[in-house]
Design an enzyme around this catalytic site. Structure first.
Site, PDB file in Angstrom:
ATOM      1  CE1 TYR A 296      -4.730 -19.763  37.080  1.00 54.64           C
ATOM      2  CE2 TYR A 296      -6.085 -21.725  36.822  1.00 54.64           C
ATOM      3  CZ  TYR A 296      -5.428 -20.646  36.264  1.00 54.64           C
ATOM      4  OH  TYR A 296      -5.464 -20.439  34.902  1.00 54.64           O
TER       5      TYR A 296
ATOM      6  CB  SER B 124      -9.234 -20.744  33.915  1.00 53.92           C
ATOM      7  OG  SER B 124      -8.938 -22.120  33.958  1.00 53.92           O
TER       8      SER B 124
HETATM    9  P1  NAP Z   1       1.781 -17.244  30.291  1.00 55.29           P
HETATM   10  O1  NAP Z   1       2.413 -17.448  28.977  1.00 55.29           O
HETATM   11  O2  NAP Z   1       2.538 -17.582  31.521  1.00 55.29           O
HETATM   12  O3  NAP Z   1       1.273 -15.741  30.349  1.00 55.29           O
HETATM   13  C1  NAP Z   1       0.965 -15.063  31.531  1.00 55.29           C
HETATM   14  C2  NAP Z   1       1.420 -13.636  31.357  1.00 55.29           C
HETATM   15  O4  NAP Z   1       0.978 -12.879  32.490  1.00 55.29           O
HETATM   16  C3  NAP Z   1       2.922 -13.503  31.260  1.00 55.29           C
HETATM   17  O5  NAP Z   1       3.243 -12.812  30.074  1.00 55.29           O
HETATM   18  C4  NAP Z   1       3.320 -12.706  32.492  1.00 55.29           C
HETATM   19  O6  NAP Z   1       4.352 -11.788  32.184  1.00 55.29           O
HETATM   20  C5  NAP Z   1       2.027 -11.992  32.837  1.00 55.29           C
HETATM   21  N1  NAP Z   1       1.926 -11.694  34.263  1.00 55.29           N
HETATM   22  C6  NAP Z   1       2.036 -12.560  35.301  1.00 55.29           C
HETATM   23  N2  NAP Z   1       1.933 -11.906  36.464  1.00 55.29           N
HETATM   24  C7  NAP Z   1       1.753 -10.588  36.142  1.00 55.29           C
HETATM   25  C8  NAP Z   1       1.610  -9.410  36.896  1.00 55.29           C
HETATM   26  N3  NAP Z   1       1.602  -9.430  38.232  1.00 55.29           N
HETATM   27  N4  NAP Z   1       1.445  -8.240  36.236  1.00 55.29           N
HETATM   28  C9  NAP Z   1       1.444  -8.204  34.898  1.00 55.29           C
HETATM   29  N5  NAP Z   1       1.588  -9.284  34.121  1.00 55.29           N
HETATM   30  C10 NAP Z   1       1.753 -10.465  34.748  1.00 55.29           C
HETATM   31  O7  NAP Z   1       0.440 -18.096  30.395  1.00 55.29           O
HETATM   32  P2  NAP Z   1      -0.910 -18.126  29.547  1.00 55.29           P
HETATM   33  O8  NAP Z   1      -1.353 -19.532  29.576  1.00 55.29           O
HETATM   34  O9  NAP Z   1      -0.795 -17.420  28.248  1.00 55.29           O
HETATM   35  O10 NAP Z   1      -1.877 -17.321  30.528  1.00 55.29           O
HETATM   36  C11 NAP Z   1      -2.708 -16.236  30.112  1.00 55.29           C
HETATM   37  C12 NAP Z   1      -4.027 -16.329  30.883  1.00 55.29           C
HETATM   38  O11 NAP Z   1      -4.705 -17.513  30.488  1.00 55.29           O
HETATM   39  C13 NAP Z   1      -3.861 -16.414  32.399  1.00 55.29           C
HETATM   40  O12 NAP Z   1      -4.833 -15.615  33.038  1.00 55.29           O
HETATM   41  C14 NAP Z   1      -4.139 -17.885  32.693  1.00 55.29           C
HETATM   42  O13 NAP Z   1      -4.612 -18.107  33.996  1.00 55.29           O
HETATM   43  C15 NAP Z   1      -5.178 -18.177  31.629  1.00 55.29           C
HETATM   44  N6  NAP Z   1      -5.370 -19.589  31.331  1.00 55.29           N
HETATM   45  C16 NAP Z   1      -4.319 -20.361  30.917  1.00 55.29           C
HETATM   46  C17 NAP Z   1      -4.536 -21.697  30.661  1.00 55.29           C
HETATM   47  C18 NAP Z   1      -3.412 -22.623  30.218  1.00 55.29           C
HETATM   48  O14 NAP Z   1      -3.580 -23.855  30.328  1.00 55.29           O
HETATM   49  N7  NAP Z   1      -2.311 -22.122  29.696  1.00 55.29           N
HETATM   50  C19 NAP Z   1      -5.818 -22.251  30.818  1.00 55.29           C
HETATM   51  C20 NAP Z   1      -6.850 -21.424  31.235  1.00 55.29           C
HETATM   52  C21 NAP Z   1      -6.631 -20.087  31.491  1.00 55.29           C
HETATM   53  P3  NAP Z   1       5.407 -11.294  33.291  1.00 55.29           P
HETATM   54  O15 NAP Z   1       5.852 -12.511  34.032  1.00 55.29           O
HETATM   55  O16 NAP Z   1       6.481 -10.644  32.508  1.00 55.29           O
HETATM   56  O17 NAP Z   1       4.680 -10.316  34.156  1.00 55.29           O
END
Ligand code: NAP
Length: 247
Positions: free
Chosen positions: A145, A132
């Site tokens: 985080y 991130s």
């Molecule tokens: P998201 O839609 O909430 O996706 C996160 C995924 O991680 C979910 O499918 C969740 O599925 C899974 N997850 C959470 N805890 C887990 C665990 N203990 N074991 C296995 N799977 C797990 O959010 P996203 O934005 O696409 O996030 C993806 C990545 O991008 C993350 O690392 C996040 O920090 C990063 N990111 C996001 C943003 C943003 O603004 N959206 C910005 C920078 C970086 P389950 O709950 O079913 O396990």
């Protein structure tokens, strides 16, 4: 022949957001994609979008889950440690449990995914961690985080040194605020804690991205696809900001 024909790809957290977008794009590029997460329902839904996507329920924080996942899969070509979660609170009100939860899913989960993936990575393989911009700079109210994501960038840089000279690469992607369910959860928290409207909260988060707009999952996916392309073997140990500007 498609770019990724015959390549086996593992994407953690593939049931929603960035991971789900990547799963579809990698499958469309010819790869055989396995997505993982804790909840079967969303994984099943994403897997139904393309015949080359399959899924396994596995928690990235559980060593046994990750070891048996990769043992079952055998050799792999691309591993994307994408699963993550973001909880917010002022540091002074951050409980130890919340701190540990954030480090476990965002940092230990990446460690376990990359370690198990590396054991079974074929020559020419690619390891990618979705970090991130919070791995490159500070943000208020998300210290655990931020600490975890800075840790991911450090982990990637250290591993890059370890595997230098082998025919594999490891890199971190650093998106700014991206339109996914995780962002919507952050908006809901701000609304609940500050009384702002969802529009105000979203506009505030968006304004902190250097580009002044939200990033789209497809923009993160495109960077991952590029890293897995035939001419990206010299991109190694990098933390690539995907935020519309300098981070
Ligand atoms: P998201 O839609 O909430 O996706 C996160 C995924 O991680 C979910 O499918 C969740 O599925 C899974 N997850 C959470 N805890 C887990 C665990 N203990 N074991 C296995 N799977 C797990 O959010 P996203 O934005 O696409 O996030 C993806 C990545 O991008 C993350 O690392 C996040 O920090 C990063 N990111 C996001 C943003 C943003 O603004 N959206 C910005 C920078 C970086 P389950 O709950 O079913 O396990």
């Amino acid at each position: 022949m498609s770019q990724l024909d015959g390549k086996r790809v593992v994407i953690t957290g593939g049931g929603s957001g960035i991971g789900a977008d990547m799963a579809q794009a990698f499958a469309e590029a010819g790869a055989d994609v396995v997505i993982t997460g804790r909840r079967g329902g969303p994984l099943e839904e994403v897997a139904a979008r393309h015949p080359s996507i399959s899924y396994a329920v596995a928690d990235v924080t559980q060593e046994d889950d990750m070891a048996s996942l990769f043992e079952h899969l055998g050799e792999v070509d691309i591993v994307i440690a994408n699963a993550g979660a973001a909880e917010s609170a002022p540091l002074i009100r951050t409980e130890l449990e919340q701190w540990q939860r954030m480090l476990e899913v965002n940092l230990t989960g990446v460690f376990l995914t990359l370690r198990e993936g590396l054991k079974r990575l074929r020559d020419g393989g690619r390891l990618i961690a979705v970090a991130s911009t919070a791995g490159l700079k500070g943000y208020p109210y998300v210290a655990p985080y931020c600490a975890a994501k800075h840790g991911v960038v450090g982990l990637v840089r250290a591993l890059a040194q370890e595997v230098a000279g082998r025919d594999i690469t490891v890199n971190a992607l650093c998106p700014g605020f991206t339109e996914t369910p995780l962002l919507e959860a952050s908006v809901a928290t701000i609304v609940a804690k500050t009384g702002q409207t969802a529009e105000q909260a979203r506009a505030h988060l968006q304004s902190t991205n250097p580009g002044g707009r939200l990033v789209q999952p497809a923009e993160v996916t495109a960077t991952a696809l590029w890293l897995c392309g035939p001419h990206s073997g010299a991109i190694h140990g990098q933390a690539i900001s995907i935020s519309g500007g300098e981070t």
